[in-house]
Design an enzyme around this catalytic site. Sequence first.
Site, mmCIF file in Angstrom:
data_model
loop_
_atom_site.group_PDB
_atom_site.id
_atom_site.type_symbol
_atom_site.label_atom_id
_atom_site.label_comp_id
_atom_site.label_asym_id
_atom_site.label_seq_id
_atom_site.Cartn_x
_atom_site.Cartn_y
_atom_site.Cartn_z
ATOM 1 N N LYS A 102 0.865 -1.185 0.000
ATOM 2 C CA LYS A 102 0.000 0.000 0.000
ATOM 3 C C LYS A 102 0.892 1.222 0.000
ATOM 4 O O LYS A 102 2.032 1.164 0.458
ATOM 5 C CB LYS A 102 -0.866 0.008 1.266
ATOM 6 C CG LYS A 102 -2.074 0.897 1.177
ATOM 7 C CD LYS A 102 -3.157 0.218 0.359
ATOM 8 C CE LYS A 102 -4.507 0.835 0.531
ATOM 9 N NZ LYS A 102 -5.562 -0.141 0.214
HETATM 10 N N1 GLU Z 1 -7.380 0.007 -2.968
HETATM 11 C C1 GLU Z 1 -8.157 -1.177 -3.195
HETATM 12 C C2 GLU Z 1 -8.141 -2.064 -1.959
HETATM 13 O O1 GLU Z 1 -7.915 -1.621 -0.872
HETATM 14 C C3 GLU Z 1 -7.753 -1.886 -4.489
HETATM 15 C C4 GLU Z 1 -6.355 -2.411 -4.530
HETATM 16 C C5 GLU Z 1 -5.948 -2.938 -5.896
HETATM 17 O O2 GLU Z 1 -6.773 -2.993 -6.785
HETATM 18 O O3 GLU Z 1 -4.780 -3.299 -6.023
HETATM 19 O O4 GLU Z 1 -8.421 -3.238 -2.034
#
Ligand code: GLU
Length: 409
Positions: A102
């Site tokens: 993240k």
């Molecule tokens: N931000 C989204 C999540 O927390 C999507 C992450 C992604 O598609 O890699 O799952």
Amino acid sequence: MTPAEMTERFFGEARRRMDLAPSIERLLIMPKREVRVQVAIERDDGSIATYLGFRVQHDNARGPMKGGLRYHPHVDDDEVRSLASLMTWKTAVVGLPYGGAKGGIQCDPTTLSTRELERITRKLVDEIHDVIGPDTDIPAPDMGTNAQTMAWIFDQYSKYHGHSPAVVTGKPVDLYGSLGRDAATGRGLQLVTEAALRDLGRDVVGARVIVQGFGNVGSHTARLLHGAGARIVAVGDVKGAIAKDDGLDVPALLAHVKSTGSVVGFPDTRSVAADELLVLDCDVLVPAALGGVLHRDNARHVRASLVVEGANGPTTPEADAVLHERGIVVVPDILANAGGVTVSYFEWVQNLQHLSWAEARVDDELQQRMAASYATVRDVAKSKGMSLRTAAFVVAIGRVGKATVMRGI
Ligand code: GLU
């Protein structure tokens, strides 16, 4: 308790029900790499603004690391660490060949112009392009970022490494994005809500639903559940909340939000205080905004019989225990909101194969994967007498632990 401590607590609850060596436990908790960078840009008025940028790469035992990029004033190393870890468990629960990561920038995107957002995004890529890539770490949208942000990342990364659409997902459909990605998190939430209601002996038709948050996740969830026959009795966003007992006209509400920028002021509704929204009478509560909104003080007052976590980390461990004790079923974030990363995976596959799928195929494969993942977690929960959250962590930790041991240290 900080967000990272909360995630560790949930991890710990599952670990206690598993046969996991302490050495492996430590290995699974600690992120592989944390990057913190300066993101400095020239503002439109000529002044210099400096922001903090983060990318935490939590684990890659099961594949390249995957996870969103968040632009929000609350972004800090602890929050990103927690969210990166949740991505590892999320991709494992739904069986995607990914690890977890993240990132984010500590900024308020609502105060930045489009050109300024483009500059901070390109600057972040300048700082982290060496540690991301289609086979190492693949960012995606999260709070405060969208398809346009992903287009800039694709473009900037490609300047360093050559044409690389698979370095990022959630791109615009006209620029290597996937049909169905925009609504994917909401569609996944709809599917698990329907499945969980069925397990409670209830039907989605007529179920009274509250959705907190009306961004990408909340708005698609409300639209799709409304389309499936549910009654959306209250919704809220950063500016306020509204309620209507016999159900909101969601298509009209979406048009209102498009023209005014908020759910507030939608005709023929009563306004509701932000903290009241979560404890109004309903069958299903979908927190789809910030983390930590269900806590020790309000969990006792929740009137839903089912909580479906659209946001990441919306329930603190104390609240989780209270809800469990009160017999309120919680479908945890790492399962409930995994539709987004699942269609991100489909987008990545399409990019690597230089082809594009029809929307019906995307939706169909998403439906199958969410249904199978929900059933696996539900069966573990039932057979071992644990909550869906603990069961989801047990499934995920089992998969990541196995991959780690098989690969060797
Ligand atoms: N931000 C989204 C999540 O927390 C999507 C992450 C992604 O598609 O890699 O799952």
